[in-house]
Design a protein around this motif. Structure first.
Motif, PDB file in Angstrom:
ATOM      1  N   SER A 125      -8.345   2.417  12.372  1.00 42.72           N
ATOM      2  CA  SER A 125      -8.016   3.357  11.283  1.00 42.72           C
ATOM      3  C   SER A 125      -6.919   3.360  10.613  1.00 42.72           C
ATOM      4  N   ILE A 126      -5.787   3.163  11.321  1.00 39.85           N
ATOM      5  CA  ILE A 126      -4.439   3.258  10.683  1.00 39.85           C
ATOM      6  C   ILE A 126      -4.262   1.968   9.691  1.00 39.85           C
ATOM      7  N   GLU A 127      -4.780   0.937  10.168  1.00 42.04           N
ATOM      8  CA  GLU A 127      -4.746  -0.222   9.426  1.00 42.04           C
ATOM      9  C   GLU A 127      -5.632  -0.197   8.064  1.00 42.04           C
ATOM     10  N   ILE A 128      -6.726   0.447   8.268  1.00 40.84           N
ATOM     11  CA  ILE A 128      -7.837   0.755   7.118  1.00 40.84           C
ATOM     12  C   ILE A 128      -7.065   1.569   6.242  1.00 40.84           C
ATOM     13  N   GLU A 129      -6.370   2.750   6.667  1.00 44.36           N
ATOM     14  CA  GLU A 129      -5.835   3.456   5.859  1.00 44.36           C
ATOM     15  C   GLU A 129      -4.691   2.803   4.937  1.00 44.36           C
ATOM     16  N   ALA A 130      -4.031   2.016   5.497  1.00 46.48           N
ATOM     17  CA  ALA A 130      -2.846   1.122   4.916  1.00 46.48           C
ATOM     18  C   ALA A 130      -3.661   0.324   3.725  1.00 46.48           C
ATOM     19  N   ARG A 131      -4.505  -0.243   4.262  1.00 44.89           N
ATOM     20  CA  ARG A 131      -5.126  -1.011   3.214  1.00 44.89           C
ATOM     21  C   ARG A 131      -5.764  -0.393   1.875  1.00 44.89           C
ATOM     22  N   ALA A 132      -6.360   0.375   2.360  1.00 49.13           N
ATOM     23  CA  ALA A 132      -6.856   1.493   1.324  1.00 49.13           C
ATOM     24  C   ALA A 132      -5.652   2.037   0.300  1.00 49.13           C
ATOM     25  N   ARG A 133      -4.643   2.332   0.746  1.00 45.99           N
ATOM     26  CA  ARG A 133      -3.675   2.865   0.257  1.00 45.99           C
ATOM     27  C   ARG A 133      -3.195   1.922  -0.992  1.00 45.99           C
ATOM     28  N   ARG A 134      -3.185   0.723  -0.319  1.00 47.93           N
ATOM     29  CA  ARG A 134      -2.543  -0.357  -1.237  1.00 47.93           C
ATOM     30  C   ARG A 134      -3.664  -0.746  -2.418  1.00 47.93           C
ATOM     31  N   MET A 135      -4.802  -0.354  -2.307  1.00 52.56           N
ATOM     32  CA  MET A 135      -5.785  -0.537  -3.263  1.00 52.56           C
ATOM     33  C   MET A 135      -5.535   0.140  -4.646  1.00 52.56           C
ATOM     34  N   GLY A 136      -4.780   1.292  -4.415  1.00 51.52           N
ATOM     35  CA  GLY A 136      -4.802   1.859  -5.746  1.00 51.52           C
ATOM     36  C   GLY A 136      -5.787   3.009  -5.753  1.00 51.52           C
ATOM     37  N   ASP A 137      -6.001   3.122  -7.303  1.00 47.53           N
ATOM     38  CA  ASP A 137      -7.148   3.946  -7.754  1.00 47.53           C
ATOM     39  C   ASP A 137      -8.522   3.378  -7.901  1.00 47.53           C
TER      40      ASP A 137
END
Length: 428
Positions: free
Chosen positions: A385-397
């Protein structure tokens, strides 16, 4: 928005609705056979659309032949909706972004479903807890008003499952996407042992068992009884189902319907909480259909571990990850949030401390994560879940507007040559 309520028809209305459900299924099969016949005549380059079939339907309804009274018994608006749904099935088949294959014939055991346009029905509120809807050729049908409709009714659908009849409305509410809520985002790892682990929480969210231990034992006994009764019917009764067998089937359907309602209740509560309290929700872009494929294999190449894979597929479907994704796709804009789909590869093998991805971080099938580079240890689902959040944060908007992933590869090969979209054929 959709609104679904429990309907309570009278015994006479229940008989009529059941009869109409069989008529709608027969009309679907008849219309599909007509389209396939026209397609075979034109080498599969075209098919008939509902505009032409509605004209033929009107001529059939006006025919005095008593052998087609069942078409006259079904309301014309419901008959036209069956043909329009068949149109949509062909459009889904021709769409590259839709995973649907060629439309198929409906069996007698298919779900009973009747559609009516909003202009042909009217809703009347009786009191705080009850209301009624006027259905063509049926009259007023009472339903439990568990929540306000809250808008203009665009269409009405009557369905039946193991618990009884339900009425659903497609409602125009006028609700627009909310402004961004400016709340912190999160990543969510959906699983089987752990239903959902949110990256911002220290404890997982577990779905209660959809069936109690007593209900599981009762369901197992009902399935065994059904098998014995079917064997007896085929051996001594010419395949005709007895009243006891039909009663057993109804009890099994009621248990499955109750199980589905409990799953859906947990899913709605989970997705609503995620969409309300986070600025974005990151989840894995999973191909659920590929994940739940059978390991049976073929006669020439039989599969291995078929029983274990079947149990895994049942557990995966019990947590309905596709439904969670669908609900997040429409709930997130309502509460000013976003749904972000990330690549699922290696999410549970990447260390959140040193950012190193290594398959050796996950030893065996346990839930322990132990980094071989920095020594960090944690629960594997929380790490994912932490890695998923990091990847989603890098996706931007990046905003997800749909609920389906692009379909890779050719579709429809299992169904033979797929029909190509072309102008509707002229019916003579």
């Amino acid at each position: 928005m959709g609104r679904k309520y429990r309907a309570y028809p009278t015994p006479g209305q229940d008989e009529v609705l059941t009869r109409w459900g069989h008529h709608a299924r027969a009309l679907w099969n008849l219309a599909l056979e007509h389209r396939l016949m026209v397609g075979r005549k034109h080498d599969g380059r075209s098919w008939v659309w509902s505009a032409e079939q509605c004209v033929l339907l009107t001529e059939i309804r006006n025919d005095p032949d008593e052998s087609i009274n069942w078409i006259q018994d079904l309301p014309s608006t419901a008959s036209q909706q069956v043909l329009r749904q068949l149109d949509q099935a062909y459009k889904n088949m021709a769409s590259p972004s839709h995973p649907a294959g060629q439309p198929v014939f409906k069996r007698r055991g298919s779900a009973t479903r009747l559609h009516f346009p909003g202009i042909s029905v009217s809703v009347h509120k009786l009191n705080r807890h009850w209301a009624e809807v006027r259905v063509p050729k049926l009259g007023w049908l009472r339903f439990r008003l568990s929540r306000e409709i809250g808008g203009t009714v665009r269409s009405c659908t009557l369905t039946r499952n193991g618990l009884g009849w339900h009425v659903s409305f497609s409602v125009h509410t006028g609700i627009r996407p909310a402004v961004p809520n400016k709340k912190p985002g999160c990543g969510v790892d959906f699983g089987i042992t752990v239903s959902a682990w949110v990256s911002t929480e220290a404890a997982p969210r577990l779905m209660p068992p959809s069936l109690t231990v007593g209900e599981q034992l009762h369901l197992r006994e009902l399935e065994r009884r059904k098998g014995r009764q079917i064997t007896f019917a085929k051996k001594y009764n010419g395949g005709k189902y007895s009243h006891r067998l039909r009663k057993t089937i109804r009890h099994i359907a009621a248990l499955h319907a109750r199980q589905a309602r409990r799953r859906l209740d947990f899913t709605h509560k989970l997705t609503s909480d995620l969409a309300k309290n986070h600025g974005f929700v990151g989840i894995e872009d999973l191909r659920v259909l590929n994940m739940t494929k059978s390991a049976k294999g073929t006669v020439a190449l039989p599969g291995k571990g078929v029983a274990r894979k079947a149990g895994l597929n049942r557990s995966l479907r019990d947590h309905i990850p596709g439904e969670r994704r669908r609900q997040l796709a429409y709930k997130a804009p309502m509460y000013g949030s976003q749904l972000r789909l990330v690549t699922p590869h290696g999410t549970s093998q990447t260390c959140p401390e040193c950012r190193q991805r290594d398959p050796r971080n996950r030893v065996g099938c346990g839930r322990l994560f132990a980094c071989v580079h920095c020594g960090h240890t944690d629960h594997a689902d929380r790490t994912a879940s932490i890695e998923i959040e990091a990847r989603a944060r890098r996706m931007g908007d990046t905003v997800i507007k749909g609920t389906r992933s692009p379909v890779r590869g050719a579709r429809g090969r299992a169904h033979g040559t797929r029909l190509r979209a072309a102008p509707a054929a002229h019916v003579t």
